[in-house]
Write an enzyme that holds these catalytic residues in place. Structure first.
Site, mmCIF file in Angstrom:
data_model
loop_
_atom_site.group_PDB
_atom_site.id
_atom_site.type_symbol
_atom_site.label_atom_id
_atom_site.label_comp_id
_atom_site.label_asym_id
_atom_site.label_seq_id
_atom_site.Cartn_x
_atom_site.Cartn_y
_atom_site.Cartn_z
ATOM 1 N N ALA A 216 0.798 -1.222 0.000
ATOM 2 C CA ALA A 216 0.000 0.000 0.000
ATOM 3 C C ALA A 216 0.827 1.267 0.000
ATOM 4 C CB ALA A 216 -0.943 -0.001 1.207
ATOM 5 N N GLY B 77 -0.624 4.894 0.474
ATOM 6 C CA GLY B 77 -2.066 4.768 0.352
ATOM 7 C C GLY B 77 -2.734 5.388 -0.846
ATOM 8 N N GLY B 78 -1.995 5.745 -1.893
ATOM 9 C CA GLY B 78 -2.624 6.378 -3.047
ATOM 10 C C GLY B 78 -3.687 5.507 -3.695
ATOM 11 N N LYS B 79 -3.354 4.245 -3.952
ATOM 12 C CA LYS B 79 -4.326 3.350 -4.580
ATOM 13 C C LYS B 79 -5.332 2.831 -3.560
ATOM 14 C CE LYS B 79 -1.139 2.172 -8.274
ATOM 15 N NZ LYS B 79 -0.011 2.955 -7.729
ATOM 16 N N ASP C 86 0.699 -4.007 -6.038
ATOM 17 C CA ASP C 86 1.398 -2.916 -6.730
ATOM 18 C C ASP C 86 2.839 -2.992 -6.235
ATOM 19 O OD1 ASP C 86 2.141 -0.632 -8.057
ATOM 20 O OD2 ASP C 86 1.175 0.731 -6.660
ATOM 21 N N CYS D 37 5.276 -0.222 -11.823
ATOM 22 C CA CYS D 37 5.552 0.986 -12.618
ATOM 23 C C CYS D 37 6.887 0.774 -13.343
ATOM 24 C CB CYS D 37 5.564 2.236 -11.753
ATOM 25 S SG CYS D 37 6.624 2.159 -10.304
#
Length: 394
Positions: free
Chosen positions: A211, A214-216, A282, A335
């Site tokens: 996480a 916490g953006g997503k 992620d 990314c």
């Protein structure tokens, strides 16, 4: 500061950036902030000019240069006016000596050239170093896209994301009422699309396995209408600690955070084993898709570090599979534009977990890359990402 003094300041900052990249030190933005905090005499024009020189040199040098001076000399080879400022004046750089080595220009470090996904060829590499736009995600818990457009009339609709806006470069969104009230969140359009690929829905039990800050996590909770359960987990206490104020500003109340021990993640998530409707991985990665935001990370990546990241990604994917309920969904994202972190990683998971059913991520944009999609600055105008989605067997 004189123009020559600005060049010398940029050289000093580049020296610090080179050392930080070699030794795992602070990012260039942090180094620049520290430098000018100690030099209050530098005005805003000086700071902007020096920062621009630093980042022009960083973007130009794919390989880590021998020194800040070598990086700046590379710029001077292409800019005679800049070269003329190497004049030995007070506080300026020494004159250029005959035969003095300048850093060569390159977008990609040579050792990485063959490791890019075949869809992202040399023709797209210059776009990896262009300036990134300022993208916003509209928080649907606080309002819709129309409300955000009214609050931010300078913003335009994002090209791909249905919940995205784009502001002009240099716009200070943190000063706006829309940001302060949680109506919008700064988030690259590519990251928005990754969240949409999860297809999170109200009532779900969701695990955001990496996480970070916490953006997503915020985007998933908004997609769920603040109904259900989101577990935001990470091994980095500092980054995870930044989540709470962001949750409060966004009006999110369904998220719990969990600090994990590396290689013991399942112990802290034992109660969720076999019970998650959705797991997002992620994963930590090379960051090759975000060079336009952090170009000096090219200087930090090494073959050994990349090998460790690939091993960690595989480990995290296996954990995620263990957390899924029958019929649950796994979304993997990095990314990165490197084949071994993207399509190869996804294909390897398909081989060792043959019961998983690959599904096309339900998002606009991107190109098929093995079991997933790849988005890139040159093709999609987003940061570079690989994303894949699977359904667990019932």
């Amino acid at each position: 500061m004189t123009p020559a003094a600005r060049v010398q300041a940029a050289i000093e900052l580049l020296d610090a950036a080179v050392a930080a990249a070699r030794e795992g030190g602070a990012a260039a933005d942090t180094l620049i902030a520290r430098y000018f905090k100690e030099r209050r005499y530098a005005g805003s024009k000086d700071r902007r000019a020096v920062r621009d020189l630093v980042y022009r040199a960083i973007r130009r040098s794919g390989e880590r240069p021998a020194s800040g001076r070598a990086a700046m000399l590379g710029l001077a080879e292409e800019d005679p006016e800049l070269g003329a400022l190497f004049d030995g004046s007070p506080h300026g750089p020494a004159p250029i000596a005959a035969g003095e080595e300048a850093a060569p220009a390159a977008a990609v470090p040579r050792w990485l050239e063959s490791r890019f996904d075949p869809l992202v060829g040399p023709g797209e590499w210059p776009a990896l170093l262009e300036r990134a736009p300022l993208d916003l995600r509209v928080n649907l818990l606080k309002g819709d896209v129309d409300a955000a457009r009214q609050a931010l009339p300078e913003a335009e609709a994002a090209p791909l994301s249905p919940i995205g806006l784009r502001l002009p470069e240099g716009w200070r969104v943190e000063d706006s009422e829309a940001w302060r009230t949680g109506l919008v969140e700064v988030q690259d359009e590519g990251s928005q699309l990754l969240s949409l690929a999860c297809a999170a829905a109200p009532g779900m039990t969701v695990v955001d396995l990496c996480a970070g800050a916490g953006g997503k996590t915020l985007a998933l909770a908004a997609a769920m209408g603040n109904e259900g359960r989101v577990v935001a987990a990470d091994v980095d206490r500092t980054r995870l600690g930044r989540t709470a104020p962001r949750l409060a500003r966004a009006g999110v109340g369904i998220v719990e955070t969990r600090l994990l021990d590396p290689l013991k993640e399942l112990e802290a998530l034992a109660d969720l084993r076999g019970g998650a409707d959705l797991v997002l991985v992620d994963a930590p990665c090379s960051g090759t898709g975000t060079w336009r935001r952090n170009p000096e990370t090219r200087w930090r990546l090494t073959p050994d570090r990349l090998a460790r990241l690939v091993k960690l990604q595989s480990h995290l994917l296996d954990i995620a599979v263990e957390l899924l309920r029958p019929g649950g969904h796994l979304v993997y994202a990095v990314c990165s534009l490197l084949r071994e972190e993207g399509r190869d990683q996804a294909e390897a998971l398909c081989s060792r977990r043959s019961g998983l059913v690959a599904q096309s991520p339900p998002i606009p944009g991107g190109r098929p890359a093995g079991p997933g999609l790849i988005l890139s600055p040159g093709h999609d105008g987003t940061d570079g990402f690989f994303v894949a989605r699977w359904r667990s067997p019932c």
